[in-house]
Design a protein around this motif. Sequence first.
Motif, PDB file in Angstrom:
ATOM      1  N   ASN A  29       0.855  -1.182   0.000  1.00 41.24           N
ATOM      2  CA  ASN A  29       0.000   0.000   0.000  1.00 41.24           C
ATOM      3  C   ASN A  29       0.892   1.234   0.000  1.00 41.24           C
ATOM      4  O   ASN A  29       2.120   1.117  -0.029  1.00 41.24           O
ATOM      5  N   ARG A  30       0.297   2.414   0.006  1.00 41.20           N
ATOM      6  CA  ARG A  30       1.082   3.638  -0.102  1.00 41.20           C
ATOM      7  C   ARG A  30       2.093   3.776   1.035  1.00 41.20           C
ATOM      8  O   ARG A  30       3.201   4.307   0.834  1.00 41.20           O
ATOM      9  N   SER A  31       1.758   3.312   2.209  1.00 43.21           N
ATOM     10  CA  SER A  31       2.673   3.417   3.344  1.00 43.21           C
ATOM     11  C   SER A  31       3.715   2.310   3.360  1.00 43.21           C
ATOM     12  O   SER A  31       4.694   2.386   4.104  1.00 43.21           O
ATOM     13  N   MET A  32       3.510   1.286   2.539  1.00 43.30           N
ATOM     14  CA  MET A  32       4.378   0.121   2.609  1.00 43.30           C
ATOM     15  C   MET A  32       4.716  -0.389   1.203  1.00 43.30           C
ATOM     16  O   MET A  32       4.288  -1.454   0.790  1.00 43.30           O
ATOM     17  N   PRO A  33       5.491   0.386   0.427  1.00 42.50           N
ATOM     18  CA  PRO A  33       5.958  -0.116  -0.869  1.00 42.50           C
ATOM     19  C   PRO A  33       6.796  -1.377  -0.667  1.00 42.50           C
ATOM     20  O   PRO A  33       7.607  -1.452   0.262  1.00 42.50           O
ATOM     21  N   MET A  34       6.610  -2.360  -1.541  1.00 45.69           N
ATOM     22  CA  MET A  34       7.247  -3.656  -1.337  1.00 45.69           C
ATOM     23  C   MET A  34       8.332  -3.907  -2.382  1.00 45.69           C
ATOM     24  O   MET A  34       8.340  -4.920  -3.074  1.00 45.69           O
ATOM     25  N   HIS A  35       9.269  -2.965  -2.503  1.00 42.20           N
ATOM     26  CA  HIS A  35      10.393  -3.185  -3.403  1.00 42.20           C
ATOM     27  C   HIS A  35      11.697  -3.171  -2.617  1.00 42.20           C
ATOM     28  O   HIS A  35      11.809  -2.539  -1.564  1.00 42.20           O
ATOM     29  N   VAL A  36      12.679  -3.882  -3.143  1.00 46.95           N
ATOM     30  CA  VAL A  36      14.037  -3.853  -2.597  1.00 46.95           C
ATOM     31  C   VAL A  36      14.892  -3.001  -3.522  1.00 46.95           C
ATOM     32  O   VAL A  36      14.599  -2.845  -4.708  1.00 46.95           O
ATOM     33  N   GLY A  37      15.945  -2.418  -2.970  1.00 46.86           N
ATOM     34  CA  GLY A  37      16.777  -1.523  -3.760  1.00 46.86           C
ATOM     35  C   GLY A  37      18.247  -1.707  -3.467  1.00 46.86           C
ATOM     36  O   GLY A  37      18.651  -2.432  -2.550  1.00 46.86           O
ATOM     37  N   GLY A  38      19.051  -1.039  -4.266  1.00 47.97           N
ATOM     38  CA  GLY A  38      20.492  -1.066  -4.072  1.00 47.97           C
ATOM     39  C   GLY A  38      21.102   0.237  -4.539  1.00 47.97           C
ATOM     40  O   GLY A  38      20.613   0.870  -5.483  1.00 47.97           O
ATOM     41  N   ARG A  96       5.316   0.426  15.284  1.00 52.95           N
ATOM     42  CA  ARG A  96       4.146   1.283  15.129  1.00 52.95           C
ATOM     43  C   ARG A  96       3.739   1.341  13.657  1.00 52.95           C
ATOM     44  O   ARG A  96       4.473   0.893  12.784  1.00 52.95           O
ATOM     45  N   THR A  97       2.582   1.921  13.421  1.00 53.29           N
ATOM     46  CA  THR A  97       2.147   2.157  12.053  1.00 53.29           C
ATOM     47  C   THR A  97       3.108   3.141  11.384  1.00 53.29           C
ATOM     48  O   THR A  97       3.505   4.136  11.982  1.00 53.29           O
ATOM     49  N   ILE A  98       3.488   2.849  10.146  1.00 51.46           N
ATOM     50  CA  ILE A  98       4.474   3.680   9.464  1.00 51.46           C
ATOM     51  C   ILE A  98       3.826   4.518   8.361  1.00 51.46           C
ATOM     52  O   ILE A  98       2.681   4.285   7.969  1.00 51.46           O
ATOM     53  N   THR A  99       4.572   5.484   7.878  1.00 52.18           N
ATOM     54  CA  THR A  99       4.171   6.271   6.711  1.00 52.18           C
ATOM     55  C   THR A  99       4.953   5.768   5.499  1.00 52.18           C
ATOM     56  O   THR A  99       5.833   4.908   5.614  1.00 52.18           O
ATOM     57  N   GLY A 100       4.666   6.323   4.328  1.00 51.46           N
ATOM     58  CA  GLY A 100       5.363   5.901   3.122  1.00 51.46           C
ATOM     59  C   GLY A 100       6.699   6.584   2.922  1.00 51.46           C
ATOM     60  O   GLY A 100       7.475   6.187   2.051  1.00 51.46           O
ATOM     61  N   SER A 101       7.021   7.607   3.688  1.00 49.26           N
ATOM     62  CA  SER A 101       8.264   8.349   3.521  1.00 49.26           C
ATOM     63  C   SER A 101       9.419   7.595   4.177  1.00 49.26           C
ATOM     64  O   SER A 101       9.280   7.055   5.274  1.00 49.26           O
ATOM     65  N   ARG A 102      10.574   7.590   3.485  1.00 47.82           N
ATOM     66  CA  ARG A 102      11.728   6.828   3.965  1.00 47.82           C
ATOM     67  C   ARG A 102      12.936   7.719   4.198  1.00 47.82           C
ATOM     68  O   ARG A 102      13.127   8.743   3.559  1.00 47.82           O
ATOM     69  N   ARG A 103      13.774   7.286   5.131  1.00 48.97           N
ATOM     70  CA  ARG A 103      15.090   7.884   5.317  1.00 48.97           C
ATOM     71  C   ARG A 103      16.112   6.759   5.235  1.00 48.97           C
ATOM     72  O   ARG A 103      15.891   5.670   5.764  1.00 48.97           O
ATOM     73  N   PHE A 104      17.225   7.042   4.541  1.00 46.70           N
ATOM     74  CA  PHE A 104      18.234   6.022   4.277  1.00 46.70           C
ATOM     75  C   PHE A 104      19.587   6.491   4.797  1.00 46.70           C
ATOM     76  O   PHE A 104      19.957   7.657   4.660  1.00 46.70           O
ATOM     77  N   THR A 111      28.725  -0.704  -2.266  1.00 45.65           N
ATOM     78  CA  THR A 111      27.373  -1.179  -2.578  1.00 45.65           C
ATOM     79  C   THR A 111      26.586  -1.288  -1.282  1.00 45.65           C
ATOM     80  O   THR A 111      27.070  -1.844  -0.285  1.00 45.65           O
ATOM     81  N   TYR A 112      25.379  -0.707  -1.298  1.00 43.87           N
ATOM     82  CA  TYR A 112      24.584  -0.581  -0.075  1.00 43.87           C
ATOM     83  C   TYR A 112      23.134  -0.968  -0.368  1.00 43.87           C
ATOM     84  O   TYR A 112      22.515  -0.420  -1.287  1.00 43.87           O
ATOM     85  N   PRO A 113      22.587  -1.891   0.402  1.00 37.86           N
ATOM     86  CA  PRO A 113      21.214  -2.349   0.151  1.00 37.86           C
ATOM     87  C   PRO A 113      20.164  -1.454   0.793  1.00 37.86           C
ATOM     88  O   PRO A 113      20.390  -0.851   1.847  1.00 37.86           O
ATOM     89  N   LEU A 114      19.009  -1.357   0.138  1.00 37.77           N
ATOM     90  CA  LEU A 114      17.833  -0.689   0.693  1.00 37.77           C
ATOM     91  C   LEU A 114      16.718  -1.715   0.715  1.00 37.77           C
ATOM     92  O   LEU A 114      16.308  -2.228  -0.328  1.00 37.77           O
ATOM     93  N   SER A 115      16.216  -2.038   1.893  1.00 36.96           N
ATOM     94  CA  SER A 115      15.214  -3.080   2.007  1.00 36.96           C
ATOM     95  C   SER A 115      13.837  -2.495   2.295  1.00 36.96           C
ATOM     96  O   SER A 115      13.533  -1.375   1.895  1.00 36.96           O
ATOM     97  N   ILE A 116      13.008  -3.232   3.022  1.00 33.25           N
ATOM     98  CA  ILE A 116      11.593  -2.884   3.146  1.00 33.25           C
ATOM     99  C   ILE A 116      11.180  -2.743   4.610  1.00 33.25           C
ATOM    100  O   ILE A 116      11.089  -3.751   5.325  1.00 33.25           O
ATOM    101  N   PRO A 117      10.907  -1.548   5.095  1.00 29.16           N
ATOM    102  CA  PRO A 117      10.183  -1.415   6.373  1.00 29.16           C
ATOM    103  C   PRO A 117       8.715  -1.779   6.141  1.00 29.16           C
ATOM    104  O   PRO A 117       8.165  -1.521   5.062  1.00 29.16           O
ATOM    105  N   ILE A 118       8.096  -2.385   7.121  1.00 32.14           N
ATOM    106  CA  ILE A 118       6.684  -2.730   7.005  1.00 32.14           C
ATOM    107  C   ILE A 118       5.937  -2.178   8.215  1.00 32.14           C
ATOM    108  O   ILE A 118       6.557  -1.791   9.213  1.00 32.14           O
ATOM    109  N   ASN A 119       4.626  -2.126   8.117  1.00 32.73           N
ATOM    110  CA  ASN A 119       3.834  -1.651   9.243  1.00 32.73           C
ATOM    111  C   ASN A 119       4.141  -2.483  10.477  1.00 32.73           C
ATOM    112  O   ASN A 119       4.080  -3.716  10.445  1.00 32.73           O
ATOM    113  N   GLY A 120       4.479  -1.799  11.559  1.00 32.81           N
ATOM    114  CA  GLY A 120       4.830  -2.502  12.784  1.00 32.81           C
ATOM    115  C   GLY A 120       6.297  -2.848  12.872  1.00 32.81           C
ATOM    116  O   GLY A 120       6.766  -3.305  13.908  1.00 32.81           O
ATOM    117  N   MET A 121       7.066  -2.659  11.784  1.00 26.93           N
ATOM    118  CA  MET A 121       8.507  -2.913  11.758  1.00 26.93           C
ATOM    119  C   MET A 121       9.147  -1.767  10.985  1.00 26.93           C
ATOM    120  O   MET A 121       9.411  -1.870   9.792  1.00 26.93           O
TER     121      MET A 121
END
Length: 470
Positions: A17-26, A242-250, A413-423
Amino acid sequence: MVSPIDPTSAAFLLAENRSMPMHVGGLQLFEKPEGAGRDYARQMYEAMRDVEEIAPLFIKRPHRSLSTAGQLVWVEDEQFDIEHHVRHSALPQPGRVRELLELAGRLHSTRLAWERPLWEAHVIEGLHDGRVALYTKTHHALVDGISAMRLLQGVLSTDPDRRDMPAPWDARTRRPRSGDADKGSRSGGGLSEIPTAAFRSALGIASEAAGMPGALVRTLNRGVRNETSSISLYAPRTIFNRTITGSRRFAAQDWPIERLRAIGKATGTTINDVVLAMCSGAVRTYLEELDALPDTPLVAMVPVGLRAKESGTASTDGGNAIGAVMCQLGTHLADPADRLEGIHRSMKEGKEALSSMTPTQIMAMSALGQAPAIVAPILRMQGIVRPPYNLIISNVPGPRTTHYWNGAKMVGTYPLSIPINGMALNITCTSYDGNMGFGLIGCRRTVPRLQRLLVHLDDEVAALEKAAGV
């Protein structure tokens, strides 16, 4: 061409959903080849854009309609537009790593649209030292972190003079062998990656099913006794849960593997134990600064690769399996040596518990341990039920030697993974050329001042070295 989407991939798509995009990155950093001009980043972008044939994995998109009876399927994108997927970006002045990480965090915050293939790549110039960055993101329904690393390694070379390396999405990177068509389109290396032989032998399936109740009882007993297994029943509530938003900090940084190895050698622990101890100490200090440290130890979900126990009648060959261990991080302990010892003991117990199971049983128990993390957000029960774990910490192995892309030296090389609601916090590490690259991704609102964790990680390495006498 229409092909079914396997249940695991479909779950990643449907959970999004908007708060929880489910993609991995690098995020990769490259030094320009010797003699490269000021327009090298543009040349790199054009080389990655101007691909004659796109690999099948990168031209399919999810689809469902009445004609598919409401089921999710993969269809080929007949209006594929490479310029939508491969982009050229530039950093604002002064072009520090800080601006690069900020851009990567923003790019990682946006969802991938279903009407197109689920991936993007950004060639980024503007770093003050002349390096060029490549940020990529791919939906977890297509690949996981290990698969993404394999795709990257497939287009890199140890030869700095080689100039024929294609882009990861170029069809030349993968010519399927007979009977191996589109194998790369399935998620590999995740919790669902178990030997295919497990599904081919009826006798084996029956054998594993017969052993499932025993595996379940052992796993639940360990969870009730607060011993390490695939299930945790004692994770405390923290600000991460807690419930998360869609905005990320890396945030990202390297540490020499030799420093971590020296700590492990002096204490009789593994490099992965040391990585977990670094994270434990850093998170402990971070939560202390926010006056939010629980009295009981935090629990991390740690993916582990295991060689399953062989059985004379089991359906598997005892091949590689991926499971999840709920590791107790010892954040209630002030001494870094005590935390490292506790983590080593916890991980050892967890691996021993999983090693008594077949790969199918490992997968089932690991999925059971993670079920509350999925169900609680769906039922809007975050903060009501106890979290199954507090954060995710994973370690993805990468190339051990220096690699190049058409003469450009990869220097990080640095990975970007997935925060999820509650994590809300995910820490993923990737080893490369003598360094361990940490990638920390978190909800921008739920995890304030995320960059402070990098300072605490560095302090923790020094504290562990002092405690270990190295």
